[in-house]
Write a protein that holds these residues in place. Structure first.
Motif, PDB file in Angstrom:
ATOM      1  N   VAL A 345      44.715  46.476  55.619  1.00  0.00           N
ATOM      2  CA  VAL A 345      45.298  45.956  54.392  1.00  0.00           C
ATOM      3  C   VAL A 345      44.293  46.272  53.302  1.00  0.00           C
ATOM      4  O   VAL A 345      43.142  45.837  53.368  1.00  0.00           O
ATOM      5  CB  VAL A 345      45.553  44.435  54.455  1.00  0.00           C
ATOM      6  N   ILE A 346      44.710  47.074  52.324  1.00  0.00           N
ATOM      7  CA  ILE A 346      43.803  47.465  51.246  1.00  0.00           C
ATOM      8  C   ILE A 346      44.339  46.959  49.914  1.00  0.00           C
ATOM      9  O   ILE A 346      45.541  46.707  49.771  1.00  0.00           O
ATOM     10  CB  ILE A 346      43.599  48.997  51.189  1.00  0.00           C
ATOM     11  N   GLU A 347      43.435  46.830  48.958  1.00  0.00           N
ATOM     12  CA  GLU A 347      43.804  46.440  47.607  1.00  0.00           C
ATOM     13  C   GLU A 347      43.296  47.498  46.648  1.00  0.00           C
ATOM     14  O   GLU A 347      42.101  47.808  46.633  1.00  0.00           O
ATOM     15  CB  GLU A 347      43.214  45.073  47.257  1.00  0.00           C
ATOM     16  N   ILE A 348      44.201  48.090  45.878  1.00  0.00           N
ATOM     17  CA  ILE A 348      43.861  49.162  44.945  1.00  0.00           C
ATOM     18  C   ILE A 348      43.796  48.591  43.542  1.00  0.00           C
ATOM     19  O   ILE A 348      44.754  48.001  43.058  1.00  0.00           O
ATOM     20  CB  ILE A 348      44.903  50.292  45.006  1.00  0.00           C
ATOM     21  N   GLY A 349      42.655  48.763  42.893  1.00  0.00           N
ATOM     22  CA  GLY A 349      42.474  48.223  41.550  1.00  0.00           C
ATOM     23  C   GLY A 349      41.471  47.092  41.561  1.00  0.00           C
ATOM     24  O   GLY A 349      40.583  47.020  42.416  1.00  0.00           O
ATOM     25  N   GLY A 350      41.584  46.197  40.604  1.00  0.00           N
ATOM     26  CA  GLY A 350      40.648  45.089  40.489  1.00  0.00           C
ATOM     27  C   GLY A 350      40.864  44.047  41.565  1.00  0.00           C
ATOM     28  O   GLY A 350      41.520  44.274  42.583  1.00  0.00           O
ATOM     29  N   SER A 351      40.310  42.858  41.324  1.00  0.00           N
ATOM     30  CA  SER A 351      40.423  41.788  42.304  1.00  0.00           C
ATOM     31  C   SER A 351      41.847  41.269  42.424  1.00  0.00           C
ATOM     32  O   SER A 351      42.171  40.524  43.334  1.00  0.00           O
ATOM     33  CB  SER A 351      39.485  40.634  41.915  1.00  0.00           C
ATOM     34  N   ASP A 352      42.707  41.653  41.487  1.00  0.00           N
ATOM     35  CA  ASP A 352      44.113  41.276  41.525  1.00  0.00           C
ATOM     36  C   ASP A 352      44.939  42.552  41.420  1.00  0.00           C
ATOM     37  O   ASP A 352      45.703  42.760  40.481  1.00  0.00           O
ATOM     38  CB  ASP A 352      44.433  40.312  40.374  1.00  0.00           C
ATOM     39  N   GLY A 353      44.766  43.436  42.443  1.00  0.00           N
ATOM     40  CA  GLY A 353      45.368  44.762  42.382  1.00  0.00           C
ATOM     41  C   GLY A 353      46.599  44.900  43.251  1.00  0.00           C
ATOM     42  O   GLY A 353      47.264  43.921  43.612  1.00  0.00           O
ATOM     43  N   PHE A 354      46.892  46.131  43.626  1.00  0.00           N
ATOM     44  CA  PHE A 354      48.063  46.483  44.423  1.00  0.00           C
ATOM     45  C   PHE A 354      47.676  46.420  45.898  1.00  0.00           C
ATOM     46  O   PHE A 354      46.778  47.138  46.350  1.00  0.00           O
ATOM     47  CB  PHE A 354      48.527  47.887  44.050  1.00  0.00           C
ATOM     48  N   VAL A 355      48.320  45.568  46.663  1.00  0.00           N
ATOM     49  CA  VAL A 355      47.996  45.367  48.078  1.00  0.00           C
ATOM     50  C   VAL A 355      48.979  46.154  48.934  1.00  0.00           C
ATOM     51  O   VAL A 355      50.200  46.070  48.736  1.00  0.00           O
ATOM     52  CB  VAL A 355      48.040  43.873  48.444  1.00  0.00           C
ATOM     53  N   GLN A 356      48.432  46.926  49.886  1.00  0.00           N
ATOM     54  CA  GLN A 356      49.287  47.792  50.698  1.00  0.00           C
ATOM     55  C   GLN A 356      48.768  47.856  52.138  1.00  0.00           C
ATOM     56  O   GLN A 356      47.565  47.918  52.376  1.00  0.00           O
ATOM     57  CB  GLN A 356      49.333  49.198  50.099  1.00  0.00           C
ATOM     58  N   ASN A 357      49.699  47.860  53.092  1.00  0.00           N
ATOM     59  CA  ASN A 357      49.354  48.087  54.494  1.00  0.00           C
ATOM     60  C   ASN A 357      49.259  49.588  54.745  1.00  0.00           C
ATOM     61  O   ASN A 357      50.111  50.354  54.303  1.00  0.00           O
ATOM     62  CB  ASN A 357      50.413  47.490  55.420  1.00  0.00           C
ATOM     63  N   VAL A 358      48.223  49.995  55.474  1.00  0.00           N
ATOM     64  CA  VAL A 358      48.006  51.408  55.783  1.00  0.00           C
ATOM     65  C   VAL A 358      47.722  51.539  57.271  1.00  0.00           C
ATOM     66  O   VAL A 358      46.915  50.771  57.825  1.00  0.00           O
ATOM     67  CB  VAL A 358      46.819  51.992  54.987  1.00  0.00           C
ATOM     68  N   ARG A 359      48.366  52.498  57.906  1.00  0.00           N
ATOM     69  CA  ARG A 359      48.098  52.748  59.328  1.00  0.00           C
ATOM     70  C   ARG A 359      47.423  54.108  59.481  1.00  0.00           C
ATOM     71  O   ARG A 359      47.881  55.112  58.924  1.00  0.00           O
ATOM     72  CB  ARG A 359      49.392  52.717  60.136  1.00  0.00           C
ATOM     73  N   TYR A 360      46.350  54.123  60.256  1.00  0.00           N
ATOM     74  CA  TYR A 360      45.577  55.348  60.497  1.00  0.00           C
ATOM     75  C   TYR A 360      45.474  55.538  62.001  1.00  0.00           C
ATOM     76  O   TYR A 360      45.040  54.642  62.735  1.00  0.00           O
ATOM     77  CB  TYR A 360      44.183  55.228  59.873  1.00  0.00           C
ATOM     78  N   ARG A 361      45.880  56.717  62.468  1.00  0.00           N
ATOM     79  CA  ARG A 361      45.801  57.027  63.903  1.00  0.00           C
ATOM     80  C   ARG A 361      44.963  58.286  64.107  1.00  0.00           C
ATOM     81  O   ARG A 361      45.128  59.273  63.397  1.00  0.00           O
ATOM     82  CB  ARG A 361      47.205  57.240  64.478  1.00  0.00           C
TER      83      ARG A 361
END
Length: 406
Positions: A345-361
């Protein structure tokens, strides 16, 4: 005279039936070639001996011309080239990017009005029905000119995150990254992704008529980029008063022109490769008091070493312990290989940014091992440290953490 004459004819093209334009544009965008047929009536005045006028009226001219069309860009997929800017806020991600576009036609396409359209990810199935949820919206702003041949274009994509498109976004990101093997480059060997463009909107009435009902599948090739560059682990006999310790170090690069924070991590390690049994599971929420979120922040374009304390006694999959023991044969070479299935789970931008689930295999990843009595001053493999406050196991475990991956 029987001599040939080459005559250049110029004129103004008037569109008598604009409602037919959408069919023409659809074929021109989706098919490999297009045939245009020209019919004309020409009146010619001939002078015999330069004096006697001889009128030749009503000469019928008929000509069909076949030219290359776009074929959904599959012959020359759109190649993402560079992220110009990325701006993340809750529920919305705005991306301005350059892309290399090839126009196979002899026609220069000029957009004089802002053109907005929606993007739908449909995977590799070209004939799959249009999904009910969209990936995002794309905007082309004037001046926009697409000449014949190869050119670099700029567009703005905006992702509006909601419950309906969350699965589509995750599938698109997973396909964009693809299954890696070792420390490979993302997008280097991937076939083009299929994205459907539809719902065209413009201030130009003519453009809207031409794009009415238009839905075209387009091939898009990911931008080659390196995400993971090294994986090492320190195994020490005396980490603290509790005894031995294992610390994993991951060297990562953030390809986005924006800060990315890791908020949550869930890793499954498979025996030898991804086809093997799961032998280790690691789950953490990057949150106080056990982990300092500021130490799991990836700055734009920078390589960063992220370190994680492991708890083998709690995280080894005991029902396949015999497989884990089999790794000891590799340990003597100070390295082990395993398949890695990681969810972030990553957050792009500041402390109140865009949160997105990412899967890496990663099909098969090699981890260098270092052994010692006491914790080393620098991470194994000579990786630069990140001064991270590593997580420490606390009573209750990670399953009670409010940010635990569900």
């Amino acid at each position: 005279s029987d001599m040939k004459a080459q005559v250049r004819v110029a004129g103004v093209l008037s569109i008598d039936a604009p409602e037919t334009l959408s069919g023409v544009v659809r074929d021109f965008m989706s098919k490999a070639n297009a045939t245009f047929t020209f019919r004309a009536t020409i009146n010619i005045l001939v002078r015999v001996l330069h004096v006697i006028p001889v009128p030749l009226w009503g000469i019928q001219v008929h000509k069909s011309l076949t030219i290359d069309a776009f074929n959904g860009f599959y012959g020359h997929p759109i190649q993402l080239d560079q992220f110009v800017s990325v701006d993340g806020s809750p529920g919305q991600l705005s991306i301005v990017a350059n892309a290399e576009v090839f126009n196979p036609t002899p026609i220069t396409i000029i957009v004089r009005h802002e053109l907005r359209l929606n993007l739908f990810y449909i995977g590799g199935e070209v004939e799959e029905p249009l999904p009910s949820t969209m990936l995002g919206a794309l905007t082309l702003r004037p001046p926009f000119e697409l000449p014949p041949g190869k050119s670099n274009q700029v567009a703005t994509a905006v992702v509006q995150q909601n419950e309906d498109n969350q699965e589509v976004l995750e599938r698109f990101i997973s396909a964009y990254i693809g299954d890696q093997e070792g420390f490979s480059t993302v997008g280097e060997r991937l076939a083009p992704l299929t994205v459907r463009i539809a719902d065209f909107r413009s201030e130009s009435r003519l453009v809207e008529l031409a794009a009415a009902g238009l839905a075209v599948n387009v091939g898009v090739t990911p931008m080659p980029m390196r995400i993971l560059s090294a994986l090492t682990a320190d195994i020490v006999a005396l980490r603290d008063v509790t005894g031995y310790g294992v610390t994993a170090h991951v060297r990562m690069v953030n390809p986005l022109p924006q800060v990315v924070r890791v908020r949550q991590i869930d890793v499954q390690a498979h025996y030898i490769d991804l086809d093997g049994d799961v032998i280790y599971e690691y789950k953490r929420a990057v949150a106080p008091p056990r982990m300092n979120p500021e130490h799991y922040m990836l700055r734009s374009g920078e390589n960063t070493t992220l370190s994680f304390e492991l708890s083998p006694l709690r995280e080894v999959t005991w029902n396949v312990m015999h497989k884990a023991i089999g790794l000891l044969d590799q340990v003597k070479n100070r390295a082990v290989t395993a398949g890695v299935d990681m969810k972030l789970v990553i957050e792009i931008g500041g402390s109140d940014g865009f949160v997105q689930n990412v899967r890496y295999r990663n099909k098969k990843l090699r981890c260098e091992l270092c052994f010692g009595v006491l914790p080393p001053a620098t991470p194994c493999g000579g990786l630069p440290g990140n001064d991270a406050s590593l997580d420490v196991w606390e009573p209750g475990g990670y399953e009670h953490d409010p940010l635990f991956w569900s």
